[in-house]
Write a protein that holds these residues in place. Structure first.
Motif, PDB file in Angstrom:
ATOM      1  N   ILE A  84       0.841  -1.192   0.000  1.00  0.00           N
ATOM      2  CA  ILE A  84       0.000   0.000   0.000  1.00  0.00           C
ATOM      3  C   ILE A  84       0.880   1.246   0.000  1.00  0.00           C
ATOM      4  CG2 ILE A  84      -1.581   1.362   1.438  1.00  0.00           C
ATOM      5  CD1 ILE A  84      -2.904  -1.286   2.247  1.00  0.00           C
ATOM      6  N   VAL A  85       1.950   1.227   0.788  1.00  0.00           N
ATOM      7  CA  VAL A  85       2.852   2.375   0.848  1.00  0.00           C
ATOM      8  C   VAL A  85       3.686   2.468  -0.427  1.00  0.00           C
ATOM      9  CG1 VAL A  85       4.696   3.498   2.147  1.00  0.00           C
ATOM     10  CG2 VAL A  85       2.928   2.212   3.365  1.00  0.00           C
ATOM     11  N   VAL A  86       4.139   1.327  -0.961  1.00  0.00           N
ATOM     12  CA  VAL A  86       4.889   1.348  -2.214  1.00  0.00           C
ATOM     13  C   VAL A  86       4.050   1.981  -3.329  1.00  0.00           C
ATOM     14  CG1 VAL A  86       5.919  -0.074  -4.038  1.00  0.00           C
ATOM     15  CG2 VAL A  86       6.396  -0.595  -1.635  1.00  0.00           C
ATOM     16  N   ASP A  87       2.781   1.611  -3.398  1.00  0.00           N
ATOM     17  CA  ASP A  87       1.894   2.233  -4.388  1.00  0.00           C
ATOM     18  C   ASP A  87       1.864   3.749  -4.203  1.00  0.00           C
ATOM     19  OD1 ASP A  87       1.266  -0.240  -5.428  1.00  0.00           O
ATOM     20  OD2 ASP A  87      -0.766  -0.321  -4.597  1.00  0.00           O
ATOM     21  N   ALA A  88       1.807   4.186  -2.940  1.00  0.00           N
ATOM     22  CA  ALA A  88       1.754   5.625  -2.659  1.00  0.00           C
ATOM     23  C   ALA A  88       3.068   6.313  -3.013  1.00  0.00           C
ATOM     24  CB  ALA A  88       1.411   5.851  -1.185  1.00  0.00           C
ATOM     25  N   VAL A  89       4.192   5.623  -2.825  1.00  0.00           N
ATOM     26  CA  VAL A  89       5.496   6.175  -3.214  1.00  0.00           C
ATOM     27  C   VAL A  89       5.509   6.470  -4.708  1.00  0.00           C
ATOM     28  CG1 VAL A  89       7.937   5.599  -3.542  1.00  0.00           C
ATOM     29  CG2 VAL A  89       6.857   5.185  -1.331  1.00  0.00           C
ATOM     30  N   TYR A  90       5.108   5.494  -5.509  1.00  0.00           N
ATOM     31  CA  TYR A  90       5.108   5.697  -6.953  1.00  0.00           C
ATOM     32  C   TYR A  90       4.091   6.760  -7.373  1.00  0.00           C
ATOM     33  CZ  TYR A  90       8.213   1.698  -7.711  1.00  0.00           C
ATOM     34  OH  TYR A  90       9.294   0.851  -7.728  1.00  0.00           O
ATOM     35  N   GLU A  91       2.963   6.839  -6.679  1.00  0.00           N
ATOM     36  CA  GLU A  91       1.982   7.882  -6.984  1.00  0.00           C
ATOM     37  C   GLU A  91       2.559   9.269  -6.711  1.00  0.00           C
ATOM     38  OE1 GLU A  91      -2.543   9.374  -5.769  1.00  0.00           O
ATOM     39  OE2 GLU A  91      -1.720   7.531  -4.893  1.00  0.00           O
ATOM     40  N   SER A  92       3.279   9.394  -5.594  1.00  0.00           N
ATOM     41  CA  SER A  92       3.896  10.670  -5.265  1.00  0.00           C
ATOM     42  C   SER A  92       4.908  11.082  -6.330  1.00  0.00           C
ATOM     43  CB  SER A  92       4.574  10.601  -3.893  1.00  0.00           C
ATOM     44  OG  SER A  92       5.222  11.811  -3.576  1.00  0.00           O
ATOM     45  N   ILE A  93       5.694  10.129  -6.799  1.00  0.00           N
ATOM     46  CA  ILE A  93       6.677  10.427  -7.846  1.00  0.00           C
ATOM     47  C   ILE A  93       5.973  10.882  -9.123  1.00  0.00           C
ATOM     48  CG2 ILE A  93       8.391   9.373  -9.381  1.00  0.00           C
ATOM     49  CD1 ILE A  93       9.232   7.642  -6.951  1.00  0.00           C
TER      50      ILE A  93
END
Length: 371
Positions: free
Chosen positions: A350-359
């Motif tokens: 869930i956090v990895v998905d958010a990391v890529y979304e932020s990028i």
């Protein structure tokens, strides 16, 4: 260093110790004489690459887990491994007939060590065959796939674990013990990172179709998971930035990512991961009463650490031996799980998905939706 395997394979001395999962997080490991009990968790390895070889060697010193089966798409590997580990022909499979494992009562669990983007497919296959599943991290390409894997295992009535070996490692467990016991006081800050210089430009880890992503997926999850067990909290927001020094080599995947995690208490964890350089491995947690620093913190060992009280003196161990015995103990003796289930993998994804979304959104703060 040509791959993550080369970087991490500074293997520890491999002392035989009792399974850590049979102990609460507040306990230390005490070496015991090697005794193999009659009750064993019988394991097949799926994907006979470099990491599977490390696991297989480590399992030779396990007390409660034993290697009994093989799954590979390469017949020559099957032949070599059968002879080396005395595996019977009836316990060998390929990727097309792995479903037949459901008819084999001599195999209890399959450990999936195939490339990241194959995890989803292979976990569904093994679950459908009615066998317990242990899957290497990252668990999948994204949280959506992870939820499907969890649901499939629940429907099949099988256990689903992720290869978070650090949760069995003595220095890591001592960090968790100190934090839970209040010896660090209120956690104020976390700083950690994990990475290495990637070599071969043709390796599968640099191909998105097999790897799912780059450094963040491969070793960034160590920094992410470390921030979570260092704080004992779940992040509520993330910001992230990506940089590339070699856009040709890293055309398909990320090279270097820095990310910040915000926690409910107000703690911010500064984290990083890279495929661009070495000497990038540390976990540093600061409380208002003390600190713990692990460096190296996530590799195969030896893990080293210090605290405000002085050097840490936890035993040097083979992580995979403890992991496999620990998971065997959980399954065979109904022992507590030290946060290595599919749900733990989902929290990271869930956090990895958010990391890529932020990028994708230029480093924008992304509030994490756990639904």
């Amino acid at each position: 260093m040509n791959s993550r395997r080369d970087f991490l394979q500074k293997v520890s001395l491999g002392l035989g110790v009792t399974a850590l999962s049979s102990l609460p997080a507040t306990a230390n490991t005490i070496p015991e004489p090697f005794v193999r009990p009659e009750k064993q968790l019988r394991v097949a390895l799926m994907g006979l690459g470099g990491y599977a070889g490390i696991v297989a060697e480590a399992m030779q010193n396990c007390k409660m887990a034993t290697l009994v089966g093989l799954v590979s798409g390469t017949p020559s590997k099957i032949d070599t491994w059968k002879q080396k580990y005395n595996i019977p022909e009836k316990n060998t499979y390929n990727y097309e007939n792995v479903g037949d494992i459901k008819n084999n009562p001599d195999i209890d669990m399959v450990y999936i060590t195939t490339p990241n983007s194959l995890h989803h497919k292979h976990v569904l296959q093994v679950a459908a065959a009615g066998k317990h599943v242990l899957c290497e991290k990252p668990v999948a390409d994204n949280a959506r796939q992870t939820r499907e894997m969890i649901a499939a295992c629940e429907k099949a009535g099988v256990k689903f674990y992720i290869g978070y070996r650090m949760h069995f490692e003595p220095h890591t467990r001592e960090l968790i013990r100190m934090r839970e016991a209040g010896e660090l006081g209120k956690i104020m800050h976390v700083n950690n990172y994990m990475g290495f210089k990637s070599g071969d430009p043709n390796q599968w880890r640099l191909k998105k179709a097999l790897a799912g992503g780059g450094a963040m997926m491969d070793v960034g999850v160590y920094a992410l998971n470390g921030a979570r067990y260092a704080t004992g909290e779940e992040p509520i927001w993330v910001t992230a930035q990506e940089s590339k020094t070699d856009p040709v080599k890293f055309k398909e995947v990320d090279e270097t990512i820095t990310f910040q995690l915000g926690f409910p208490s107000g703690v911010i964890a500064n984290c990083g991961t890279t495929y661009a350089f070495n000497n990038c491995e540390r976990l540093y947690v600061i409380g208002d009463k003390g600190f713990v620093e692990l460096s190296p913190a996530f590799g195969y060992g030896p893990i080293k650490g210090r605290t405000h009280l002085g050097p840490m003196n936890q035993p040097v161990v083979k992580h995979q031996t403890l992991q496999m015995d620990g998971i065997a103990d959980i399954i065979l003796n109904n022992k507590p799980d030290p946060n290595v289930t599919g749900q733990e993998g989902l929290k990271d994804m869930i956090v990895v998905d958010a990391v890529y979304e932020s990028i994708r959104k230029g480093g924008q703060k992304i509030f994490i939706n756990k639904a």
